[in-house]
Design an enzyme around this catalytic site. Structure first.
Site, short mmCIF file in Angstrom:
data_model
loop_
_atom_site.label_atom_id
_atom_site.label_comp_id
_atom_site.label_asym_id
_atom_site.label_seq_id
_atom_site.Cartn_x
_atom_site.Cartn_y
_atom_site.Cartn_z
N ASP A 236 0.68 -1.05 -0.05
CA ASP A 236 0.18 0.11 -0.18
C ASP A 236 0.85 1.22 0.05
O ASP A 236 1.94 1.18 0.62
CB ASP A 236 -0.98 -0.05 1.22
CG ASP A 236 -1.92 1.09 1.31
OD1 ASP A 236 -2.80 1.32 0.26
OD2 ASP A 236 -1.84 1.96 2.35
N GLU A 285 14.77 -15.39 -0.95
CA GLU A 285 15.14 -16.54 0.03
C GLU A 285 14.09 -17.67 0.23
O GLU A 285 14.61 -18.61 0.50
CB GLU A 285 15.32 -15.85 1.16
CG GLU A 285 16.71 -14.91 1.37
CD GLU A 285 16.76 -14.51 3.03
OE1 GLU A 285 15.91 -14.81 3.93
OE2 GLU A 285 17.40 -13.44 3.23
#
Length: 576
Positions: A236, A285
């Site tokens: 956002d 990751e």
């Protein structure tokens, strides 16, 4: 394609059969990133499904409706905020980023929803709100309690005021919701204190991203939800976290009119990109291709592309496309510009027509062009729906990823006649801000039955946090299911064709074809087959040479003896 985890495509409600399997080439493209051609469905939790009958949508309600979304044919579900919040701005004021607000359920509900979605082959994207917190966040509350010497004040933008007694705001910035972007505090002893920055409501103080503790906290929040199993984040106000050094005056009033036209000292500062490079390392990751999506309002599509460079985020919303009128020349221009801007950074273009902050496109297209994305008048409902259906097929034919806002697959219009006493949009209560009519696109969607809340909650005649119109009984999922002329079945068929046809979905290219004024025609090719999309944005039927075999049409199109009639305000898909 990205839907390779879903069931086989539902047969398209079209004049001719379509291919039934994705190709090796399409699968190879999907291996580059599922998000590159994904269809992502936005759920606004308050308004999707209410499991406990309190009138407010919740996570168990969403969980119960996941089979509907699988059947619709989308690839992923984006959930607007469900975090612990005082709800000053419908959850975009977060008090605890690691907790579910009790109105929506519990962390166990979130875990169950994620697991069920994955079992159905759906991915889950959650909203992240890093520009600001709630004023009830523990950091902010401690900063107020501890006074001017509190080290936590540096995690927000606290500043002394101007004027003899500090009675004036520190600068001239205006809130997006109207009024000054600053609110003055009181010191613990009751005397007037410093001011704090809030680009939105006063209950939403902006974080200071120059403070290392803020950066560390959000890296931890990312890992918390990634460990829960979410597949990505919609960020956002992704353009707002970094402010220009010194917080300089803008030197202008009516600042809302400048948004989207220039880089502002509080929006689209280049410093945001270091944040996203650090986040990308975390996302990479984790297995399963986790993604970041930027809600970035920028002056140009080219600046939007900065957010999706190879070491930053994966997608960015294409707001320039959302704001384009239903006009062939304007649409072609923004399509070309969007594709050209994303190609150099090897990012997919995204396409979106509606969301929780703008008037639904079935209502925007029912009105005269040029009125913006927040419209207060219902317009011509029949015209708006016809254009909305055509616009949806155009969007789904373009290369890249598409977003569907809940209820647009039902052809829902905005509710433009909500009485003032039921409105909850915070900007509605502030002068000179946004129009404050976002509630109209947030009314709970109808599922079944002839009486409100139309299956939104478990009890006929039960409550809903915003009232639904009587006319929505005829727009419910129950009514539209199985009706080959309904908007719901059009979306189901379009997503099935998109999944099955080898020339649809990913890629970065369209080949424009000659077509009459007021129309568009483009071709997309693959080694296994070609596809043509024709669009008529005029109010009159247009005759063209039939480019192939009709796959799907937003309204009834006819092709005979090598010629075709494109109805007014229509889109037709062709196999070539």
């Amino acid at each position: 394609m990205t839907q390779n985890l879903a069931d086989a495509a539902r047969p398209a409600a079209a004049p001719a059969a379509v291919p039934t399997a994705r190709t090796t080439a399409a699968s190879a493209d999907a291996s580059r990133g599922w998000w590159r051609d994904a269809v992502i469905y936005q759920v606004y939790p308050r308004s999707f499904a209410d499991a406990n009958g309190d009138g407010m949508g919740d996570l168990p309600g969403i969980r119960s409706r996941l089979p509907y979304l699988k059947d619709l044919g989308v690839d992923a579900v984006w959930l607007s905020p469900f975090y612990a919040s005082p709800q000053a701005d419908a959850g975009y004021d977060v008090a605890d980023y690691r907790a579910v607000d009790p109105m929506f359920g519990t962390l166990l509900d979130a875990d169950g929803l994620i697991r069920d979605a994955h079992a159905l082959g759906l991915r889950i994207i959650v909203d992240l709100v890093p520009n600001h917190s709630s004023d009830q966040h523990e950091w902010f509350q401690r900063a107020l309690r501890e006074g001017p010497a509190s080290p936590l004040r540096d995690r927000y933008h606290f500043r002394p005021g101007k004027g003899e007694d500090g009675e004036l705001p520190p600068n001239d910035w205006e809130s997006i919701f109207g009024g000054p972007a600053w609110t003055r505090t009181a010191n613990p002893d009751g005397t007037p204190g410093d001011w704090y920055l809030h680009l939105f409501a006063p209950e939403q103080p902006d974080f200071n991203w120059e403070n290392q503790a803020v950066a560390d906290e959000f890296r931890s929040i990312l890992r918390f939800w990634l460990d829960m199993g979410v597949d990505g984040f919609r960020i956002d106000v992704a353009h707002g976290m970094v402010k220009a050094p010194g917080l300089p005056d803008l030197g202008s009033h009516d600042q809302l009119k400048l948004l989207g036209n220039d880089v502002m000292p509080f929006f689209d500062q280049d410093g945001v990109h270091a944040i996203y490079r650090s986040w990308r390392k975390i996302l990479d990751e984790y297995p399963g291709q986790r993604i970041g999506v930027a809600e970035a309002w920028t002056p140009t599509v080219q600046r939007t592309a900065n957010y999706v460079r190879p070491d930053e985020l994966h997608q960015a919303f294409n707001f320039q496309y959302l704001g384009t009128s239903w006009a062939a020349d304007e649409l072609r221009e923004v399509i070309d510009l969007s594709l050209d801007s994303m190609r150099p950074v090897d990012a997919p273009t995204t396409w979106v027509l509606s969301n929780h902050d703008v008037t639904r496109h079935a209502t925007r297209f029912a009105n005269e062009p040029g009125l913006g994305t927040q419209i207060r008048t219902a317009g011509d409902r029949e015209l708006g729906l016809r254009r909305a259906r055509a616009a949806s097929l155009l969007m789904l034919a373009l290369p890249g990823s598409a977003y569907v806002y809940q209820g647009e697959e039902l052809g829902l219009p905005d509710v433009t006649d909500l009485p003032d006493e039921v409105r909850q949009d915070p900007s509605f209560f502030r002068a000179e801000g946004q129009d404050g009519f976002r509630d109209g696109c947030r009314v709970p969607i109808p599922w079944s039955g002839t009486e409100a809340p139309y299956g939104f909650g478990p009890n006929p005649g039960g409550p809903s946090w915003l009232p639904q119109p009587d006319s929505w009984a005829g727009l419910s999922v129950e009514v539209q299911t199985g009706d080959p002329t309904s908007t719901l079945e059009l979306y189901r068929s379009a997503l099935a064709v998109r999944r099955a046809h080898p020339a649809l979905g990913g890629g970065t290219e369209v080949t424009w074809l000659e077509s009459p004024e007021g129309t568009l025609a483009f071709r997309r090719d693959s080694a296994e087959g070609s596809f043509v999309c024709t669009v008529n944005t005029t109010g009159e039927a247009v005759r063209i040479a039939a480019p192939g075999r009709i796959l799907l049409s937003s309204t009834e199109a006819v092709a005979v003896d090598g010629e075709a009639i494109l109805p007014a305000d229509s889109t037709v898909w062709w196999a070539v």
